[in-house]
Design an enzyme around this catalytic site. Structure first.
Site, short mmCIF file in Angstrom:
data_model
loop_
_atom_site.label_atom_id
_atom_site.label_comp_id
_atom_site.label_asym_id
_atom_site.label_seq_id
_atom_site.Cartn_x
_atom_site.Cartn_y
_atom_site.Cartn_z
N ASP A 1 23.03 11.58 2.65
CA ASP A 1 24.16 10.71 2.93
C ASP A 1 25.24 11.48 3.70
O ASP A 1 25.18 12.70 3.85
CB ASP A 1 24.70 10.04 1.66
N LYS A 2 26.22 10.75 4.18
CA LYS A 2 27.23 11.32 5.07
C LYS A 2 27.97 12.50 4.45
O LYS A 2 28.27 13.49 5.14
CB LYS A 2 28.23 10.23 5.47
#
Length: 212
Positions: free
Chosen positions: A51-52
């Site tokens: 994820d980011k």
């Protein structure tokens, strides 16, 4: 007879703040893999996305078999993370993480994670630049967690269920493929033989290392 397709295989140390995509479904062009200063081949895609807010080892390849062989195989593959969490981790919380802990997964279902390898470790001395250096004075612990599954945001949900907020999450290896000093934003290319051997990929049809 046509020559077989020559696929390419890479590892990226994904920086915090970058999404694991080349094209955003929302049309957003900020924080995409395509912004990296690297000439990627046609057909490249990320496998086992982070994820980011997470960092570390991200697989990039033109070979679509990798997802099936690595994440859809009956043979589990180990993924290891360094995780910084708020406050000191108690023996009780550590035991919960090691033996199985309830988290909420897709559809709002309660899921008990299988036993996994979790250890409290010292802060890694050779760790790359901390994007959250402002939080240096916050009491925290470092964990080394090795899983053989990867449900959506699983590691973050596990430490939260044990009573600890995740401050930093870095994937350092998948099987025997490690970051090995690769700097954030840097990319390393591997041969097909190296990639398949280090990831322990086995073709279920031939029972041999795929591609070899």
């Amino acid at each position: 007879m046509e020559d077989p397709v020559q696929h390419q295989y890479f590892v990226l140390n994904k920086p915090c703040g970058m999404v694991s995509q080349f094209i955003s479904p929302d049309g957003d062009k900020v924080g995409l893999l395509g912004e990296l200063d690297f000439s990627f081949p046609k057909g490249i895609h990320a496998i086992g996305r982070l994820d980011k807010d997470s960092e570390g080892l991200l697989l990039l390849t033109t070979d679509k078999r990798i997802t099936r062989l690595l994440f859809e195989s009956k043979t589990p593959h180990k993924r290891t993370y360094l995780v910084q969490v708020r406050r000191q981790v108690t023996e009780a919380a550590l035991h919960q993480l090691q033996t199985g802990i309830e988290i909420i997964i897709e559809g709002g279902r309660v899921y008990t994670t299988p036993p996994c390898n979790v250890q409290v470790v010292s802060k890694p001395e050779a760790l790359f630049a901390d994007p959250f250096a402002y939080a240096a004075q916050i009491e925290s612990s470092w964990l080394r967690i090795t899983l053989t599954e990867g449900k959506f945001r699983q590691v973050r949900k596990m430490v939260a269920a044990a009573g600890h907020r995740c401050m930093r999450l870095i994937r350092v290896s998948i099987e025997d493929l490690h970051l090995d000093g690769l700097q954030p934003g840097a990319i390393r290319e591997y041969t097909q033989e190296q990639y398949f051997s280090l990831l322990h990929l086995v073709d279920p049809e031939t029972k041999c290392q795929a591609g070899l």
